[in-house]
Scaffold this active site. Sequence first.
Site, PDB file in Angstrom:
ATOM      1  CB  CYS A  97     -22.505 -29.936  23.800  1.00  0.00           C
ATOM      2  SG  CYS A  97     -23.430 -28.921  22.785  1.00  0.00           S
ATOM      3  CG  HIS A 148     -25.753 -32.523  22.128  1.00  0.00           C
ATOM      4  ND1 HIS A 148     -25.299 -32.011  23.270  1.00  0.00           N
ATOM      5  CD2 HIS A 148     -25.193 -33.777  22.019  1.00  0.00           C
ATOM      6  CE1 HIS A 148     -24.589 -32.865  23.978  1.00  0.00           C
ATOM      7  NE2 HIS A 148     -24.208 -33.718  23.106  1.00  0.00           N
ATOM      8  CG  HIS A 160     -21.756 -36.165  23.807  1.00  0.00           C
ATOM      9  ND1 HIS A 160     -22.946 -36.018  24.372  1.00  0.00           N
ATOM     10  CD2 HIS A 160     -21.621 -37.495  23.928  1.00  0.00           C
ATOM     11  CE1 HIS A 160     -23.293 -37.035  24.672  1.00  0.00           C
ATOM     12  NE2 HIS A 160     -22.529 -37.949  24.331  1.00  0.00           N
TER      13      HIS A 160
END
Length: 188
Positions: A97, A148, A160
Amino acid sequence: MKSDGIIIQKALLIILATGIFSACGTVKRGTVPWEEEPTNVTSEPSGTMESSSRVPEVDKTAAPEIQERQEFLQLAFNDWKGVPYLLGGTGYTGIDCSAFMQVVFEDYLSKLIPRTTLEQLQFGDPVRKEQIETGDMVFFKTGRRTYHVGVMVNRNEFLHASTSEGVKISALDHPFWEETYLAARRVI
């Protein structure tokens, strides 16, 4: 005479090697050198909106700079959708990510950002959740020591590298993301 031949051979070898090595990596990261049929990415249900493999529409009522960001984020999504998540990965065979955020910001939005999620969380200016705009980074605490990150493509959805489905767009109001939401940062 013999030494002149060796010098010429070495020069040719250097020129050949330079040509070979300079040809590698000539395609800009983020531009796919082949055309690909769209793939279906499994949707993740949400309260009012679903995640999907569809390209988010540009909001024609938004300010011109927001519309431009949306267009660049559309390109990023089209180039990277479905690329699998790979911890530490930085390319089309797999990407994590935070590396994906680096690619999106550097290659599509012309902004250099740090490499790791925790470094990115300290970068830019804090934004209140109700003031999130296209291009803002959103952060989540997904585990005891795991984080994240994604980038907003509009006020409701973010792009993402999902650990389960690879690069995709998800709804910020999905219960999982609502529960794990941590912060937003504005870097552009």
